[in-house]
Enzyme design. Structure first.
Site, PDB file in Angstrom:
ATOM      1  N   TYR A 187      -2.363  79.125-105.045  1.00  0.00           N
ATOM      2  CA  TYR A 187      -1.572  80.159-104.364  1.00  0.00           C
ATOM      3  C   TYR A 187      -1.743  81.510-105.050  1.00  0.00           C
ATOM      4  CZ  TYR A 187       2.470  82.295-102.057  1.00  0.00           C
ATOM      5  OH  TYR A 187       3.292  83.113-101.315  1.00  0.00           O
ATOM      6  N   LYS A 234      -3.371  84.873-103.395  1.00  0.00           N
ATOM      7  CA  LYS A 234      -2.596  86.101-103.252  1.00  0.00           C
ATOM      8  C   LYS A 234      -3.104  87.200-104.185  1.00  0.00           C
ATOM      9  CE  LYS A 234       0.239  84.633-100.077  1.00  0.00           C
ATOM     10  NZ  LYS A 234       0.210  85.219 -98.708  1.00  0.00           N
TER      11      LYS A 234
END
Length: 253
Positions: A159, A163
Protein backbone atom coordinates in the site's frame (compact mmCIF):
# COMPACT_ATOMS: atom_id res chain seq x y z
CA UNK A 1 -11.25 26.14 -12.95
CA UNK A 2 -14.94 26.84 -12.95
CA UNK A 3 -16.76 23.64 -11.97
CA UNK A 4 -20.26 24.51 -13.12
CA UNK A 5 -20.94 22.97 -16.51
CA UNK A 6 -17.67 21.04 -16.63
CA UNK A 7 -17.61 17.31 -17.34
CA UNK A 8 -15.96 15.34 -14.53
CA UNK A 9 -14.97 11.74 -13.93
CA UNK A 10 -14.58 10.37 -10.40
CA UNK A 11 -13.09 6.90 -10.01
CA UNK A 12 -14.10 4.88 -6.99
CA UNK A 13 -17.17 7.10 -7.07
CA UNK A 14 -19.52 4.42 -5.79
CA UNK A 15 -18.55 4.84 -2.14
CA UNK A 16 -16.41 6.64 0.42
CA UNK A 17 -14.16 9.48 -0.68
CA UNK A 18 -15.15 9.05 -4.31
CA UNK A 19 -18.87 9.26 -3.60
CA UNK A 20 -18.45 12.38 -1.47
CA UNK A 21 -16.39 13.99 -4.22
CA UNK A 22 -18.90 13.09 -6.93
CA UNK A 23 -21.66 14.61 -4.80
CA UNK A 24 -19.67 17.79 -4.12
CA UNK A 25 -18.83 18.31 -7.79
CA UNK A 26 -22.44 17.71 -8.82
CA UNK A 27 -23.66 20.22 -6.21
CA UNK A 28 -21.48 22.82 -7.94
CA UNK A 29 -22.94 22.07 -11.33
CA UNK A 30 -20.50 19.56 -12.78
CA UNK A 31 -21.72 16.78 -15.06
CA UNK A 32 -20.29 13.81 -13.22
CA UNK A 33 -19.47 10.34 -14.50
CA UNK A 34 -19.28 7.95 -11.54
CA UNK A 35 -16.69 5.30 -12.38
CA UNK A 36 -16.48 2.21 -10.23
CA UNK A 37 -15.77 -1.50 -10.49
CA UNK A 38 -19.03 -1.99 -8.58
CA UNK A 39 -21.59 -1.16 -11.26
CA UNK A 40 -24.54 -1.20 -8.86
CA UNK A 41 -22.86 1.24 -6.47
CA UNK A 42 -21.93 3.55 -9.36
CA UNK A 43 -25.50 3.50 -10.63
CA UNK A 44 -26.91 4.33 -7.19
CA UNK A 45 -24.66 7.37 -6.81
CA UNK A 46 -25.20 8.50 -10.39
CA UNK A 47 -28.96 8.34 -9.93
CA UNK A 48 -28.72 10.38 -6.73
CA UNK A 49 -26.65 13.17 -8.28
CA UNK A 50 -28.04 13.17 -11.81
CA UNK A 51 -24.85 11.81 -13.33
CA UNK A 52 -23.93 8.77 -15.37
CA UNK A 53 -22.51 5.47 -14.10
CA UNK A 54 -19.60 3.83 -15.88
CA UNK A 55 -18.19 0.43 -14.99
CA UNK A 56 -14.42 0.71 -14.78
CA UNK A 57 -11.45 -1.41 -13.83
CA UNK A 58 -8.93 1.43 -13.51
CA UNK A 59 -5.99 -0.91 -14.00
CA UNK A 60 -7.36 -2.33 -17.25
CA UNK A 61 -6.40 -0.55 -20.45
CA UNK A 62 -9.53 -1.48 -22.39
CA UNK A 63 -11.92 -1.04 -19.45
CA UNK A 64 -10.65 2.45 -18.66
CA UNK A 65 -10.82 3.51 -22.31
CA UNK A 66 -14.41 2.28 -22.51
CA UNK A 67 -15.30 4.19 -19.37
CA UNK A 68 -13.91 7.42 -20.83
CA UNK A 69 -15.78 6.85 -24.07
CA UNK A 70 -19.07 6.30 -22.25
CA UNK A 71 -18.53 9.35 -20.04
CA UNK A 72 -17.71 11.52 -23.06
CA UNK A 73 -20.76 10.31 -24.95
CA UNK A 74 -22.94 11.39 -22.04
CA UNK A 75 -21.28 14.63 -20.94
CA UNK A 76 -18.63 15.61 -23.46
CA UNK A 77 -14.85 15.54 -22.88
CA UNK A 78 -13.81 15.56 -19.24
CA UNK A 79 -12.08 18.63 -17.84
CA UNK A 80 -11.92 17.23 -14.30
CA UNK A 81 -10.61 13.85 -13.17
CA UNK A 82 -10.52 12.78 -9.52
CA UNK A 83 -8.84 9.42 -8.85
CA UNK A 84 -10.30 7.84 -5.72
CA UNK A 85 -10.32 4.15 -6.71
CA UNK A 86 -8.01 2.05 -4.59
CA UNK A 87 -7.51 -1.05 -2.47
CA UNK A 88 -5.86 -1.40 0.92
CA UNK A 89 -5.08 -5.09 1.27
CA UNK A 90 -2.38 -5.76 3.89
CA UNK A 91 0.71 -7.52 2.57
CA UNK A 92 3.31 -9.09 4.88
CA UNK A 93 6.75 -9.85 3.50
CA UNK A 94 6.90 -13.13 5.39
CA UNK A 95 3.72 -14.82 6.58
CA UNK A 96 3.12 -16.27 10.04
CA UNK A 97 3.92 -19.66 8.56
CA UNK A 98 7.36 -18.43 7.54
CA UNK A 99 6.60 -18.51 3.83
CA UNK A 100 7.21 -15.50 1.61
CA UNK A 101 4.06 -13.60 0.72
CA UNK A 102 2.59 -14.46 -2.72
CA UNK A 103 3.91 -11.96 -5.25
CA UNK A 104 0.43 -11.59 -6.67
CA UNK A 105 -0.77 -9.90 -3.45
CA UNK A 106 1.76 -7.12 -3.97
CA UNK A 107 1.06 -6.86 -7.69
CA UNK A 108 -2.69 -6.44 -7.14
CA UNK A 109 -2.27 -3.40 -4.91
CA UNK A 110 0.24 -1.79 -7.28
CA UNK A 111 -1.99 -2.51 -10.29
CA UNK A 112 -5.05 -0.80 -8.82
CA UNK A 113 -3.55 2.04 -6.81
CA UNK A 114 -0.55 3.08 -8.89
CA UNK A 115 -0.98 1.70 -12.40
CA UNK A 116 -4.71 2.41 -12.25
CA UNK A 117 -4.08 6.03 -11.30
CA UNK A 118 -1.54 6.47 -14.09
CA UNK A 119 -3.86 4.77 -16.56
CA UNK A 120 -6.68 7.20 -15.85
CA UNK A 121 -4.34 10.20 -15.89
CA UNK A 122 -2.91 9.35 -19.31
CA UNK A 123 -6.37 8.94 -20.83
CA UNK A 124 -7.73 12.10 -19.23
CA UNK A 125 -4.69 14.17 -20.21
CA UNK A 126 -4.86 13.07 -23.85
CA UNK A 127 -8.45 14.24 -24.06
CA UNK A 128 -7.96 17.46 -22.10
CA UNK A 129 -5.01 18.49 -24.27
CA UNK A 130 -7.32 18.80 -27.29
CA UNK A 131 -9.79 21.16 -25.60
CA UNK A 132 -9.95 24.92 -25.83
CA UNK A 133 -8.75 26.58 -22.63
CA UNK A 134 -11.31 28.09 -20.27
CA UNK A 135 -9.85 30.95 -18.26
CA UNK A 136 -6.41 29.68 -19.27
CA UNK A 137 -6.93 26.05 -18.21
CA UNK A 138 -7.81 22.92 -20.12
CA UNK A 139 -8.21 20.52 -17.21
CA UNK A 140 -7.48 19.55 -13.63
CA UNK A 141 -6.47 16.14 -12.31
CA UNK A 142 -6.60 15.19 -8.63
CA UNK A 143 -5.28 11.82 -7.41
CA UNK A 144 -5.37 10.13 -4.03
CA UNK A 145 -2.27 9.01 -2.15
CA UNK A 146 -2.20 8.44 1.63
CA UNK A 147 -0.18 9.38 4.68
CA UNK A 148 1.05 5.79 4.36
CA UNK A 149 3.13 7.06 1.45
CA UNK A 150 5.29 8.75 4.09
CA UNK A 151 4.78 6.72 7.29
CA UNK A 152 3.79 3.25 6.25
CA UNK A 153 2.97 0.79 9.01
CA UNK A 154 3.87 -2.86 9.36
CA UNK A 155 1.95 -4.79 6.72
CA UNK A 156 1.60 -1.75 4.45
CA UNK A 157 4.61 -2.31 2.19
CA UNK A 158 2.46 -2.76 -0.92
CA UNK A 159 0.00 0.00 0.00
CA UNK A 160 2.79 2.43 0.91
CA UNK A 161 4.68 1.64 -2.27
CA UNK A 162 1.59 2.24 -4.38
CA UNK A 163 0.65 5.48 -2.67
CA UNK A 164 4.25 6.64 -2.53
CA UNK A 165 4.34 6.14 -6.28
CA UNK A 166 1.24 8.27 -6.74
CA UNK A 167 2.81 11.07 -4.70
CA UNK A 168 6.17 10.76 -6.47
CA UNK A 169 4.75 10.99 -9.98
CA UNK A 170 2.58 14.03 -9.24
CA UNK A 171 5.26 16.66 -9.79
CA UNK A 172 6.80 15.23 -12.98
CA UNK A 173 3.34 14.75 -14.49
CA UNK A 174 2.37 18.31 -13.51
CA UNK A 175 5.55 19.59 -15.13
CA UNK A 176 4.93 17.62 -18.30
CA UNK A 177 1.30 18.69 -18.62
CA UNK A 178 1.98 22.34 -17.80
CA UNK A 179 2.48 23.02 -21.52
CA UNK A 180 -1.07 21.75 -22.06
CA UNK A 181 -2.50 23.99 -19.32
CA UNK A 182 -3.49 20.97 -17.22
CA UNK A 183 -2.92 21.07 -13.47
CA UNK A 184 -2.09 17.88 -11.55
CA UNK A 185 -2.27 17.48 -7.77
CA UNK A 186 -2.62 14.75 -5.16
CA UNK A 187 -4.36 14.50 -1.80
CA UNK A 188 -2.82 12.34 0.94
CA UNK A 189 -5.60 11.57 3.43
CA UNK A 190 -5.08 10.22 6.91
CA UNK A 191 -7.66 8.01 8.66
CA UNK A 192 -11.08 8.63 7.14
CA UNK A 193 -14.50 7.14 7.76
CA UNK A 194 -14.68 5.02 4.63
CA UNK A 195 -16.86 1.92 4.20
CA UNK A 196 -13.90 -0.25 5.27
CA UNK A 197 -13.58 1.53 8.61
CA UNK A 198 -17.34 1.85 9.06
CA UNK A 199 -17.48 -1.92 9.42
CA UNK A 200 -15.21 -1.88 12.48
CA UNK A 201 -16.46 -1.86 16.06
CA UNK A 202 -17.26 1.59 17.44
CA UNK A 203 -14.64 1.28 20.17
CA UNK A 204 -11.97 0.53 17.55
CA UNK A 205 -13.12 3.49 15.46
CA UNK A 206 -12.86 5.68 18.56
CA UNK A 207 -9.36 4.39 19.26
CA UNK A 208 -8.25 5.25 15.73
CA UNK A 209 -9.78 8.69 16.02
CA UNK A 210 -8.04 9.31 19.34
CA UNK A 211 -4.66 8.79 17.64
CA UNK A 212 -5.23 11.94 15.58
CA UNK A 213 -3.77 15.01 17.36
CA UNK A 214 -6.50 17.50 16.41
CA UNK A 215 -9.31 17.15 15.76
CA UNK A 216 -9.17 13.75 17.47
CA UNK A 217 -11.56 11.89 15.22
CA UNK A 218 -11.75 10.15 11.88
CA UNK A 219 -11.89 12.37 8.84
CA UNK A 220 -15.21 12.80 7.05
CA UNK A 221 -15.37 12.02 3.31
CA UNK A 222 -16.96 15.44 2.84
CA UNK A 223 -13.74 17.02 4.13
CA UNK A 224 -11.71 15.20 1.50
CA UNK A 225 -14.26 16.27 -1.12
CA UNK A 226 -14.03 19.90 0.00
CA UNK A 227 -10.27 19.84 -0.53
CA UNK A 228 -10.64 18.22 -3.95
CA UNK A 229 -13.13 20.92 -4.96
CA UNK A 230 -10.81 23.67 -3.71
CA UNK A 231 -7.89 22.25 -5.71
CA UNK A 232 -10.03 22.26 -8.84
CA UNK A 233 -11.13 25.85 -8.26
CA UNK A 234 -7.78 27.28 -7.13
CA UNK A 235 -5.78 27.84 -10.29
CA UNK A 236 -2.42 28.30 -8.55
CA UNK A 237 -2.27 24.91 -6.85
CA UNK A 238 -0.20 22.65 -9.08
CA UNK A 239 2.27 19.80 -8.64
CA UNK A 240 1.43 19.40 -4.95
CA UNK A 241 0.71 16.48 -2.65
CA UNK A 242 -1.44 17.88 0.16
CA UNK A 243 -1.93 16.02 3.42
CA UNK A 244 -5.32 16.12 5.14
CA UNK A 245 -4.83 14.21 8.37
CA UNK A 246 -5.34 16.28 11.53
CA UNK A 247 -1.53 16.35 12.05
CA UNK A 248 -1.43 12.54 12.27
CA UNK A 249 1.93 10.80 11.91
CA UNK A 250 1.46 7.05 11.74
CA UNK A 251 3.19 4.83 14.30
CA UNK A 252 4.95 1.62 13.16
CA UNK A 253 1.91 -0.46 14.16
Amino acid sequence: MKISGAAAIVTGGGSGLGRATAEALAERGARVAVADLNQAAAEAVAKAIGGVAVACDVGGEASAAEAFAKAEAAHGPARILVNCAGVGSPVRIVGKDGAPTPLGDFEKVIRVNLIGTFNMIRLAAAGMATLEPIEGERGVIVSTASVAAFEGQVGQSAYSASKGGVAAMTLPIARELARNAIRVNTIAPGIFMTPMLAGLREDFQASLGASVPFPSRLGAPSEYAALAVHIVENGYINGETIRIDGALRMAPR
